[in-house]
Design an enzyme around this catalytic site. Structure first.
Site, PDB file in Angstrom:
ATOM      1  N   GLN A 211      10.486  14.967   7.859  1.00  0.00           N
ATOM      2  CA  GLN A 211       9.790  13.690   8.394  1.00  0.00           C
ATOM      3  C   GLN A 211      11.077  12.817   8.981  1.00  0.00           C
ATOM      4  O   GLN A 211      10.265  12.114   9.237  1.00  0.00           O
ATOM      5  CB  GLN A 211       9.273  13.192   6.873  1.00  0.00           C
ATOM      6  CG  GLN A 211       7.784  13.931   6.144  1.00  0.00           C
ATOM      7  CD  GLN A 211       7.689  12.440   5.056  1.00  0.00           C
ATOM      8  OE1 GLN A 211       7.564  13.100   4.059  1.00  0.00           O
ATOM      9  NE2 GLN A 211       7.671  11.140   5.240  1.00  0.00           N
ATOM     10  N   GLU A 246      10.982  13.006   3.471  1.00  0.00           N
ATOM     11  CA  GLU A 246      11.837  12.610   4.241  1.00  0.00           C
ATOM     12  C   GLU A 246      13.565  11.963   4.243  1.00  0.00           C
ATOM     13  O   GLU A 246      14.156  12.450   5.245  1.00  0.00           O
ATOM     14  CB  GLU A 246      11.577  10.707   3.706  1.00  0.00           C
ATOM     15  CG  GLU A 246      12.183   9.681   4.759  1.00  0.00           C
ATOM     16  CD  GLU A 246      11.781   8.666   4.317  1.00  0.00           C
ATOM     17  OE1 GLU A 246      12.348   7.433   4.070  1.00  0.00           O
ATOM     18  OE2 GLU A 246      10.714   8.556   3.239  1.00  0.00           O
ATOM     19  N   ARG A 324      10.625  -2.184  -2.826  1.00  0.00           N
ATOM     20  CA  ARG A 324       9.813  -2.139  -2.523  1.00  0.00           C
ATOM     21  C   ARG A 324       8.496  -2.940  -3.905  1.00  0.00           C
ATOM     22  O   ARG A 324       7.214  -3.001  -3.666  1.00  0.00           O
ATOM     23  CB  ARG A 324       8.728  -1.109  -2.062  1.00  0.00           C
ATOM     24  CG  ARG A 324       7.606  -0.852  -2.010  1.00  0.00           C
ATOM     25  CD  ARG A 324       7.062   0.153  -0.220  1.00  0.00           C
ATOM     26  NE  ARG A 324       7.369  -0.406   0.628  1.00  0.00           N
ATOM     27  CZ  ARG A 324       7.093  -0.818   2.214  1.00  0.00           C
ATOM     28  NH1 ARG A 324       6.008  -1.538   2.061  1.00  0.00           N
ATOM     29  NH2 ARG A 324       7.693  -0.696   3.206  1.00  0.00           N
ATOM     30  N   THR A 456      11.284  -1.887   4.565  1.00  0.00           N
ATOM     31  CA  THR A 456      11.877  -2.675   3.876  1.00  0.00           C
ATOM     32  C   THR A 456      13.900  -2.850   4.866  1.00  0.00           C
ATOM     33  O   THR A 456      14.175  -3.181   4.627  1.00  0.00           O
ATOM     34  CB  THR A 456      12.146  -2.794   2.871  1.00  0.00           C
ATOM     35  OG1 THR A 456      12.539  -0.966   2.152  1.00  0.00           O
ATOM     36  CG2 THR A 456      10.396  -2.533   2.064  1.00  0.00           C
ATOM     37  N   ALA A 525       6.196   4.775   5.178  1.00  0.00           N
ATOM     38  CA  ALA A 525       6.297   3.535   5.103  1.00  0.00           C
ATOM     39  C   ALA A 525       4.801   3.333   6.420  1.00  0.00           C
ATOM     40  O   ALA A 525       4.934   2.179   6.084  1.00  0.00           O
ATOM     41  CB  ALA A 525       7.521   2.695   5.884  1.00  0.00           C
ATOM     42  N   GLU A 729      -0.551   4.915   3.302  1.00  0.00           N
ATOM     43  CA  GLU A 729      -0.428   4.571   1.655  1.00  0.00           C
ATOM     44  C   GLU A 729      -1.203   3.716   1.160  1.00  0.00           C
ATOM     45  O   GLU A 729      -1.593   4.261  -0.035  1.00  0.00           O
ATOM     46  CB  GLU A 729       1.161   3.550   1.603  1.00  0.00           C
ATOM     47  CG  GLU A 729       2.521   5.130   2.255  1.00  0.00           C
ATOM     48  CD  GLU A 729       3.830   4.706   2.474  1.00  0.00           C
ATOM     49  OE1 GLU A 729       4.390   4.630   1.508  1.00  0.00           O
ATOM     50  OE2 GLU A 729       3.462   3.213   3.456  1.00  0.00           O
TER      51      GLU A 729
END
Length: 781
Positions: A211, A246, A324, A456, A525, A729
């Site tokens: 990713q 990721e 988060r 974030t 995200a 998400e």
């Protein structure tokens, strides 16, 4: 049943955006012709890598005897950490992730060495023949043990508003509780895989299922000790990622690259499924505690929340993930005076990593657990307690981190679902059913979702794109996002087609490559379409403006009419003049107009000050709500999800079919996390749910018998791409309604007076134990 309600305000110039279009690779997926990394036609003499892993959980490495590995049939090379010419630590943000074990073992299954052989079978066989001598140490295997040992991967972080402890101490209504939330295996269809192909001199080409191609590029360059411009990463598609690729796809690319560079041959590594599950991180398990006060109507006045994320042995992305969770500990509710602290606990398990929702789901579960407990204490319906605690547009409209809640559509969205799902009539019918059914109990719950959209880490909120228009009128698009089955390339193609007013068939979105678009952010995200779509749009607008200027000049018209030029239906028109897109492109080429450009976008408005715990970390919020009905056998713990109604906010939908598919898939994945996906480690720290036989994901039979999904018709008020909203998400958290409905069914054993003590996942065993706990409580009264 799918309801496609198309919000107003979609479309700009063309007619491609806002319509349901088939996924660009759907036919290839179904027919098996889609090319994944494992399908690559490999260069001559390609060799195959495997890793040797530790059978201990924690300890110092005394010696590694690899003689039998080297002498094993077909072996070409064997490497350890000492053979890495460049950086040995491949951690994404903070240190602590060696490419191979470095002097110590920190989790069971940690890769210690890598072996290269002439076949996959021979490489894997050889990897079993090492003798690794380790002095074992006592591992830390829980967040409570981490607190006792003061083991944390990063310092704690705090958010607060007002004086929570003072308000709590003065409250007439106050309850405490805790909720254990299990992790989740990504269970992507395509496992971790990479191919490294050495090029001229010290250049390296990497094919990887990642990713984050730019991070793979950076880490491969660093372990090889070369500059980034020597490494090219190509990523056409993944067979699922969900966050598991990721950061943690990079290790296997680095190992393949190290072996390829040493031996000057192409190297492929593909982890077997069981090993994949053992050596890669999961969704973080959390243990969260709360202390909450409220008035007689159930409105929260103060909260004190402790969030404990089980990060595994290293930081990986845990700092941002626990952040988060803290950002989303309110879910959709105003927490009154509040104090929230987040701990990043170090345990001797695999380093946990990103997973769809990135900590947000684990934070939201605290809010729902509090609401449920308040409702049972006051003998109120949980939906009534939820609604009275929603953010409003007056005084209760700032989050615990100081972000103002604007454009709050949630009260209206929930009211619509309340009506369309016939919540109150079903509530009455279910209550009556439960009175007459001693064993089978039904449960009903309607839960909201408010999910912040943006990375974030502020610097990740940027994207680039490269667009070429060819002289036959076709367009090639490259962007920094990665396709993992979610339809990103399809939406990007629609955006480009829309900007040029041509058909989707004339757009080709090519493989993500670091030599086309540099320094890309991960596709994570929920930002893939938001940021890459805007970058592509900006590139298209630049080329469109060049074509418009050329056309106006050829007509002898003023540049001031630039914004009046319309691209639509393969035609370009201004006033009474019209030309085909193809003809204009060909004329512009002859006129030496550049038909290629890059695009760039950075998300506006976002900021966050960790020192004060205040800011605006999100560009906007995506909202949703779901209503779930379940039937629970209180003698066995078996649960059946009977019906689910969802109303979800995607702004102006770019592609309703893909968006609804994402909502359905996200919900089912979330339902699996909260019901039957049960990660288990033994008391020695060994993962025992390490294959599809011991780890159960939802199957077709787990799909709700009635499954209604509807899109909420309201454009995003922020300037997102065509005023759409992210959909990757947020839908996962809609599944909280299933967990709450199970709790509701168990609570009916006490005529809804007692809150069910139900950890997540709500497996049959956990459901049965919760039922028995309520029965014992009733017997003791």
């Amino acid at each position: 049943m799918r309801k496609l309600i198309q919000p107003a305000g979609s479309n700009t110039q063309g007619s491609t955006v806002g319509k349901s279009r088939i996924h660009e690779s759907a036919i290839r997926h179904v027919t098996g012709s889609a090319q994944y990394v494992d399908d690559q036609v490999l260069p001559l003499n390609t060799a195959y890598a495997a890793v040797g892993i530790s059978e201990h959980t924690k300890g110092d490495i005394n010696s590694i005897d690899l003689d039998d590995v080297r002498s094993s049939e077909g072996v070409i090379d064997v490497i350890t950490i000492d053979d890495v010419p460049g950086h040995t630590d491949i951690a994404p943000v903070f240190t602590g992730d060696p490419v191979l074990a470095d002097k110590r073992i920190v989790f069971h299954g940690q890769p210690v060495f890598a072996v290269l052989a002439t076949s996959v079978r021979l490489a894997r066989q050889a990897a079993q023949k090492a003798t690794i001598n380790i002095s074992p140490q006592q591992p830390v295997l829980s967040t409570d043990s981490a607190h006792e040992a003061e083991e944390f991967v990063r310092p704690a972080h705090t958010m607060q508003r007002g004086d929570a402890n003072k308000t709590l101490s003065q409250a007439s209504q106050r309850i405490q509780g805790e909720i254990a939330i299990g992790g989740q295996e990504h269970m992507y269809l395509e496992g971790q895989v990479s191919v490294a192909v050495p090029q001229e001199q010290d250049r390296m080409l990497i094919y990887t299922s990642s990713q984050h191609p730019s991070e793979v590029q950076k880490l491969v360059a660093e372990v090889l000790g070369i500059k980034l411009h020597k490494v090219t990463v190509d990523m056409r598609r993944m067979g699922g990622g969900f966050g598991g690729k990721e950061t943690q796809a990079a290790q296997w690319a680095c190992i393949a690259a190290l072996l390829a560079a040493r031996n000057r041959i192409a190297v492929k590594i593909r982890l077997p499924r069981m090993q994949d599950m053992m050596v890669t991180g999961k969704r973080h398990p959390f243990l969260n505690r709360f202390d909450v006060s409220f008035n007689q109507h159930g409105r929260i006045t103060a909260t004190n929340i402790q969030i404990n994320g089980d990060c595994g042995h290293s930081a990986d992305l845990s700092d941002a993930i626990v952040d988060r969770a803290m950002f989303h500990a309110d879910n959709s509710y105003h927490l009154g005076d509040c104090h929230i602290v987040g701990h990043r606990c170090r345990t001797n398990t695999v380093s946990h990593t990103a997973f769809r929702g990135f900590g947000g789901p684990q934070g939201m579960m605290v809010a729902e657990a509090m609401i449920e407990k308040i409702a049972r204490r006051l003998d109120l319906d949980p939906l009534a307690v939820r609604k009275i605690n929603f953010y409003d547009n007056e005084e209760r409209n700032f989050t615990q981190y100081g972000m103002k809640i604007e454009h709050n559509i949630l009260p209206d969205l929930v009211a619509r679902l309340e009506t369309s799902s016939d919540y109150w009539a079903r509530r009455e019918a279910i209550t009556q059913y439960n009175k007459n059914s001693p064993v089978l109990k039904k449960g009903l719950a309607l839960t909201p979702v408010k999910f912040g959209i943006s990375f974030t880490a502020k610097h990740l909120n940027q994207a680039g794109a490269l667009v070429h228009v060819y002289t036959d009128g076709s367009v090639q698009v490259n962007h920094g996002g990665t396709e993992m089955g979610q339809g990103l390339h399809t939406k990007i193609g629609q955006i480009a087609a829309n900007e040029f007013g041509i058909s989707l068939d004339d757009i080709e979105v090519t493989a993500t490559r670091t030599d086309k678009v540099p320094n890309t952010s991960p596709t994570a995200a929920s930002s893939g379409t938001d940021i890459n779509g805007k970058a592509v749009q900006n590139a298209c607008i630049e080329i469109r403006n060049r074509l418009s200027e050329f056309y106006l000049k050829s007509l002898g018209l003023s540049k001031d009419l630039l914004t009046d030029v319309v691209f639509n239906h393969h035609q370009v028109s201004i006033e009474n003049h019209q030309i085909s897109f193809l003809e204009l492109v060909q004329q512009a080429y002859i006129g030496r107009v550049s038909l290629s450009t890059s695009g760039f976008y950075k998300t506006p408005k976002i900021h966050y000050d960790r020192a004060t715990g205040k800011g605006r970390p999100f560009f906007y919020f995506a909202y949703g709500a779901s209503c779930s009905e379940v039937t629970v056998d209180t003698l066995t713990g078996e649960c059946m999800v009977e019906r689910v109604d969802i109303l979800h906010d995607v702004g102006t939908s770019l592609n309703p079919a893909i968006d609804i598919g994402q909502i359905e898939g996200g919900f089912i994945q979330g339902m699996g996390w909260l019901t039957n996906e049960d990660l288990r480690w033994d008391d020695k720290g060994r993962l025992i749910s390490n294959n599809p036989a011991t780890y159960k994901i939802p199957a077709v039979g787990d799909t709700p018998k009635i499954f209604n999904v509807e899109l909420y018709p309201d454009p995003n008020p922020e300037d997102s791409i065509y005023h759409s909203k992210a959909v990757g998400e947020p839908p996962l958290m809609l599944a909280m309604s299933v967990w709450c409905a199970i709790k509701d069914s168990i609570s009916s054993l006490s005529e809804y007076r007692l809150d069910a003590d139900l950890p997540a996942p709500a497996t049959a065993e956990n459901i049965l134990m919760a039922c028995n706990k309520i029965r014992r409580a009733l017997e003791s009264q």
